[in-house]
Design a protein around this motif. Structure first.
Motif, PDB file in Angstrom:
ATOM      1  N   ASN A 298       0.852  -1.184   0.000  1.00 34.20           N
ATOM      2  CA  ASN A 298       0.000   0.000   0.000  1.00 34.20           C
ATOM      3  C   ASN A 298       0.897   1.247   0.000  1.00 34.20           C
ATOM      4  O   ASN A 298       1.686   1.446   0.929  1.00 34.20           O
ATOM      5  CB  ASN A 298      -0.889  -0.020   1.250  1.00 34.20           C
ATOM      6  CG  ASN A 298      -1.773   1.206   1.372  1.00 34.20           C
ATOM      7  OD1 ASN A 298      -1.765   2.102   0.525  1.00 34.20           O
ATOM      8  ND2 ASN A 298      -2.534   1.258   2.451  1.00 34.20           N
ATOM      9  N   PRO A 299       0.819   2.112  -1.017  1.00 33.18           N
ATOM     10  CA  PRO A 299       1.680   3.299  -1.077  1.00 33.18           C
ATOM     11  C   PRO A 299       1.549   4.219   0.131  1.00 33.18           C
ATOM     12  O   PRO A 299       2.446   5.037   0.369  1.00 33.18           O
ATOM     13  CB  PRO A 299       1.208   4.001  -2.359  1.00 33.18           C
ATOM     14  CG  PRO A 299       0.647   2.906  -3.202  1.00 33.18           C
ATOM     15  CD  PRO A 299      -0.014   1.963  -2.229  1.00 33.18           C
ATOM     16  N   LEU A 300       0.463   4.115   0.892  1.00 31.42           N
ATOM     17  CA  LEU A 300       0.284   4.978   2.062  1.00 31.42           C
ATOM     18  C   LEU A 300       0.815   4.340   3.340  1.00 31.42           C
ATOM     19  O   LEU A 300       0.729   4.945   4.405  1.00 31.42           O
ATOM     20  CB  LEU A 300      -1.203   5.318   2.228  1.00 31.42           C
ATOM     21  CG  LEU A 300      -1.837   6.108   1.083  1.00 31.42           C
ATOM     22  CD1 LEU A 300      -3.288   6.453   1.394  1.00 31.42           C
ATOM     23  CD2 LEU A 300      -1.047   7.391   0.803  1.00 31.42           C
ATOM     24  N   HIS A 304       6.382   1.861   3.206  1.00 28.88           N
ATOM     25  CA  HIS A 304       6.318   1.537   1.780  1.00 28.88           C
ATOM     26  C   HIS A 304       7.586   1.967   1.036  1.00 28.88           C
ATOM     27  O   HIS A 304       8.110   1.206   0.198  1.00 28.88           O
ATOM     28  CB  HIS A 304       5.097   2.191   1.138  1.00 28.88           C
ATOM     29  CG  HIS A 304       4.932   1.861  -0.310  1.00 28.88           C
ATOM     30  ND1 HIS A 304       4.560   0.619  -0.753  1.00 28.88           N
ATOM     31  CD2 HIS A 304       5.116   2.623  -1.441  1.00 28.88           C
ATOM     32  CE1 HIS A 304       4.510   0.609  -2.074  1.00 28.88           C
ATOM     33  NE2 HIS A 304       4.838   1.810  -2.511  1.00 28.88           N
ATOM     34  N   GLU A 331      -3.544  -0.530  -4.511  1.00 29.39           N
ATOM     35  CA  GLU A 331      -4.250   0.758  -4.476  1.00 29.39           C
ATOM     36  C   GLU A 331      -3.905   1.488  -3.183  1.00 29.39           C
ATOM     37  O   GLU A 331      -3.815   0.881  -2.106  1.00 29.39           O
ATOM     38  CB  GLU A 331      -5.754   0.491  -4.548  1.00 29.39           C
ATOM     39  CG  GLU A 331      -6.631   1.704  -4.317  1.00 29.39           C
ATOM     40  CD  GLU A 331      -8.087   1.325  -4.113  1.00 29.39           C
ATOM     41  OE1 GLU A 331      -8.908   2.238  -3.925  1.00 29.39           O
ATOM     42  OE2 GLU A 331      -8.399   0.118  -4.109  1.00 29.39           O
ATOM     43  N   ALA A 332      -3.670   2.790  -3.269  1.00 28.30           N
ATOM     44  CA  ALA A 332      -3.408   3.592  -2.071  1.00 28.30           C
ATOM     45  C   ALA A 332      -4.671   3.651  -1.211  1.00 28.30           C
ATOM     46  O   ALA A 332      -5.721   4.098  -1.679  1.00 28.30           O
ATOM     47  CB  ALA A 332      -2.966   4.998  -2.464  1.00 28.30           C
ATOM     48  N   ARG A 333      -4.551   3.189   0.040  1.00 26.00           N
ATOM     49  CA  ARG A 333      -5.724   3.144   0.909  1.00 26.00           C
ATOM     50  C   ARG A 333      -5.391   3.733   2.267  1.00 26.00           C
ATOM     51  O   ARG A 333      -4.378   3.383   2.885  1.00 26.00           O
ATOM     52  CB  ARG A 333      -6.210   1.702   1.082  1.00 26.00           C
ATOM     53  CG  ARG A 333      -6.524   1.013  -0.232  1.00 26.00           C
ATOM     54  CD  ARG A 333      -7.282  -0.266  -0.038  1.00 26.00           C
ATOM     55  NE  ARG A 333      -8.654  -0.004   0.361  1.00 26.00           N
ATOM     56  CZ  ARG A 333      -9.591  -0.954   0.411  1.00 26.00           C
ATOM     57  NH1 ARG A 333      -9.292  -2.196   0.118  1.00 26.00           N
ATOM     58  NH2 ARG A 333     -10.819  -0.662   0.772  1.00 26.00           N
TER      59      ARG A 333
END
Length: 467
Positions: A298-300, A304, A331-333
């Motif tokens: 997750n990019p958030l 990461h 997906e960024a969540r």
């Protein structure tokens, strides 16, 4: 067109007694609790599962965990080739037996505590295994146990003692944490060395403290590694044919990946043919917040960027490494707590609406304005249950509550995704919006064309309509 042969030649047996085409295709073909396997294999449900492959929708496949979809290895075939291969086997050739929850550890990716069987659990399982034995003997490939630890349950050891495969090309895959796979246990089913044996050992860390944390507090790393050395000896002696080690990559162990690969790829102690690096998935009912902290794809996620640096390491080029999908950034969540904050704001908007209406009248009017008068709803968390109770006080027709698997009668009937028909509702209201993208994809694959909205979208659209 992409093609998958699994629904045509395999079955997966989860603990419920249900029968699925495979672990990554959540479609109930039948239940061993009240049907025999031949009936299930040739059922209308089985044919419907196969149809989702033939129409190209892959409607019930978990696209972010299936190793073939994640890695892009499904074959691209012509219509003629698909017609030739899309023929159901006479009986299942690949059988994954994952119908037992018993395990000797409590890995945080699988469960929150040790599983304690209720009264009658073992007896019911024994009956099911007895019925399965003839089918397993006829199979081409048997895989066990993808849910618990097969060596922690004497029922599975007895099953293996009695297993007498009929095919010379028979294969069996053991999925294990390695803690109990010692000489004493091996002696009980070593006759299977006459066939093709695969062993997959999941060891999520080579650091004692991390291993202990990830196994739910069990300090068994030394035991697992000693048994892995024993399995390596069996591999060198060709008593087993393929030995794999697996790491489920997550927030607490990703930085170990280069060391992990070096240890198992270039060691005199271990004879690993393959090193499987697999991202953590939201399986086994893992809570959303637990998954968020584990999912470094997750990019958030706060780790990461550090994980991206690990992805640049040359260890991924090691020929023995099988990358299950660790480079497929998700997906960024936002953390699930942000959804709780949104839910609180929605409650205020409904209960303190600017029209001075009662909450149920305000919500009912918004639903009818945006969705129509006959809706299906999805939501399993506490907020969803509270909103469902409020919806029941409106004059909106609640046609059904959507679930992943099971149909049930009740005041509001539940309808599983596989039994959903487009004409059942005018719209779907997502009371729990956290997995809305996943559900929307699945619903569109099921040919549902109506609106699919969450409460935030509903109330915002309602406000825009009134302006």
């Amino acid at each position: 067109m992409k093609f998958c042969e699994r629904p045509f030649n395999s079955i997966y047996l989860p603990p419920s007694g249900e029968v699925w085409p495979c672990a990554w295709m959540h479609f109930v073909m039948g239940s061993l609790n009240d049907q025999d396997l031949d009936e299930i294999w040739n059922s209308d449900a089985a044919k419907a599962a196969r149809e989702t492959i033939l129409d190209g929708s892959f409607a019930f496949c978990r696209k972010t965990s299936c190793q073939f979809i994640e890695r892009g290895t499904l074959p691209d075939l012509s219509e003629e080739e698909i017609k030739e291969r899309a023929v159901a086997a006479e009986s299942p050739e690949l059988i994954t037996v994952a119908n037992d929850k018993i395990c000797n550890i409590a890995c945080t990716t699988c469960r929150t505590s040790l599983f304690c069987p209720e009264e009658g659990y073992r007896e019911k399982l024994d009956v099911m295994l007895e019925r399965l034995l003839p089918v397993l003997n006829r199979a081409k490939h048997v895989d066990l146990n993808g849910y618990g630890e097969f060596l922690a349950n004497p029922s599975f050891v007895k099953l293996l003692e009695r297993l007498r495969p009929e095919r010379e090309d028979f294969q069996i895959t053991f999925e294990t944490n390695g803690i109990l796979f010692d000489e004493e246990h091996w002696a009980k089913f070593s006759h299977l060395q006459d066939y093709y044996l695969n062993v997959v050992v999941t060891i999520n860390s080579l650091r004692r403290e991390t291993y202990q944390y990830l196994t739910g507090g069990f300090d068994k790393l030394e035991q697992a590694l000693n048994n892995l050395k024993f399995l390596s000896r069996l591999r060198r002696e060709n008593k087993i044919n393929w030995l794999m080690v697996t790491m489920v990559v997550q927030d607490s162990n990703f930085w170990e990946i280069p060391e992990y690969v070096r240890t198992f790829a270039h060691s005199e102690d271990y004879e690993a043919d393959q090193i499987i690096l697999k991202p953590v998935y939201n399986w086994y009912g893992m809570k959303h917040d637990t998954y968020w902290f584990k999912n470094i794809l997750n990019p958030l996620h706060p780790y990461h960027k550090a994980y991206l640096r690990i992805l640049e390491d040359d260890c991924w080029k090691e020929p023995k490494v099988l990358n299950w999908g660790c480079h497929n950034i998700r997906e960024a969540r936002l953390h699930p707590l942000s959804h709780e904050q949104i839910n609180n704001q929605l409650l205020l908007k409904i209960y303190e609406n600017d029209k001075g209406m009662s909450p149920e009248d305000y919500l009912g009017a918004a639903v009818k304005r945006v969705c129509g008068s006959r809706i299906g709803v999805y939501g399993e968390d506490e907020f969803s249950q509270a909103m469902l109770r409020l919806l029941q006080k409106t004059d909106v027709e609640l046609a059904f509550r959507l679930t992943r698997f099971k149909d049930e009668e009740g005041e509001i009937p539940t309808i599983s995704l596989q039994n959903l028909r487009p004409e059942m509702a005018d719209a779907i209201l997502m009371l729990d919006s956290y997995d809305q993208a996943h559900w929307t994809d699945n619903l569109r694959n099921r040919k549902f064309q109506g609106p699919i909205v969450n409460l935030e979208e509903l109330l915002n659209e309602d406000k825009e309509n009134k302006q």
